[in-house]
Design a protein around this motif. Structure first.
Motif, PDB file in Angstrom:
ATOM      1  N   HIS A 165       2.832   1.327  -3.941  1.00  0.00           N
ATOM      2  CA  HIS A 165       1.690   2.047  -4.796  1.00  0.00           C
ATOM      3  C   HIS A 165       1.064   3.514  -4.446  1.00  0.00           C
ATOM      4  CE1 HIS A 165       0.630  -2.513  -6.140  1.00  0.00           C
ATOM      5  NE2 HIS A 165       1.707  -1.958  -6.214  1.00  0.00           N
ATOM      6  N   CYS A 166       0.476   3.160  -2.949  1.00  0.00           N
ATOM      7  CA  CYS A 166       0.488   4.989  -2.789  1.00  0.00           C
ATOM      8  C   CYS A 166       1.197   6.093  -3.850  1.00  0.00           C
ATOM      9  CB  CYS A 166      -0.362   5.344  -1.415  1.00  0.00           C
ATOM     10  SG  CYS A 166      -0.211   7.530  -0.889  1.00  0.00           S
ATOM     11  N   ARG A 169       1.084  -1.129   0.115  1.00  0.00           N
ATOM     12  CA  ARG A 169      -0.148   0.353   0.102  1.00  0.00           C
ATOM     13  C   ARG A 169       1.272   0.535   0.149  1.00  0.00           C
ATOM     14  NH1 ARG A 169      -3.461  -0.662  -2.658  1.00  0.00           N
ATOM     15  NH2 ARG A 169      -4.161   1.090  -1.664  1.00  0.00           N
ATOM     16  N   SER A 213       1.486   5.949  -7.362  1.00  0.00           N
ATOM     17  CA  SER A 213       0.287   6.707  -7.432  1.00  0.00           C
ATOM     18  C   SER A 213       0.452   8.167  -8.297  1.00  0.00           C
ATOM     19  CB  SER A 213      -0.587   6.357  -7.095  1.00  0.00           C
ATOM     20  OG  SER A 213      -2.244   6.941  -6.961  1.00  0.00           O
TER      21      SER A 213
END
Length: 206
Positions: free
Chosen positions: A120-121, A117, A124
């Motif tokens: 990927h944050c 997480r 992104s």
């Protein structure tokens, strides 16, 4: 001059710290499969590392909404507050509306992990600053039977290179519905010609 999807990703890599070539495909003692998808629409070979990546590439290749498609396109260095890490997108797609998505295939249990997480944050946020959307695709998500039929139609020898079969059938249905009434009728028009007879013309064809 309009930039290609690869040019835009290369520009993104240059804007980050250290642009690099895509990494080599990897396997883990036979647990992961690897190969290359050869598209009839796009000239660049599309490598894949897992069956899920292969299915995703096939689905995007068969979609009429896909304008450009790349896999393992570039290696990006993603900055974070504590340092940086290297990231290679699984798949990058540019849609016909101009938007770009970077898609990452992972098992759902991996996507839920805290470490994933956090990474990927960061990915992104970095891609969003370049107007690129980052999308997570769980391996458990599978395309419908209709989509898989379209993929088989496109991959069959002598199969179509244009829209998939269901899309073409829908196009023909919509054309038939919205076709002007004049073109649906055959025979002579009701009004008489200037010579007083019926002109010998063929029915209009689409």
């Amino acid at each position: 001059m309009k930039k290609s999807l690869q040019d835009r990703l290369n520009a993104l890599a240059r804007n980050l710290k250290n642009p690099a070539k895509p990494r080599n495909l990897v396997t883990r003692s036979g647990a992961r499969v690897r190969g290359i998808h050869s598209s009839r629409r796009f000239p660049t070979p599309l490598p894949w590392e897992t069956p899920e990546e292969r299915t995703l590439i096939q689905v995007l290749d068969a979609s009429a909404a896909t304008a450009e498609l790349l896999s393992q396109p570039a290696q990006l260095e993603i900055p974070t507050e504590t340092g940086s890490f290297l990231y290679t997108p699984d798949v990058a797609v540019q849609w016909t509306n101009g938007s770009i998505w970077v898609i990452e295939c992972k098992p759902l249990e991996v996507l839920r992990q805290v470490e994933t997480r956090v990474k990927h944050c960061a990915i992104s946020m970095q891609l969003l600053s370049f107007d690129i959307r980052f999308v997570e695709l769980p391996n458990e998500a599978q395309p419908s039977a209709a989509v898989m039929n379209n993929i088989r139609d496109l991959s069959a020898p002598g199969g179509p290179v244009q829209y998939p079969r269901l899309k073409r059938e829908e196009d023909r249905r919509q054309i038939a519905i919205h076709r002007p009434a004049t073109f649906r009728k055959s025979g002579c028009p009701r009004r008489r010609s200037i010579r007083g007879g019926c002109p010998r013309s063929r029915p209009a064809a689409l």
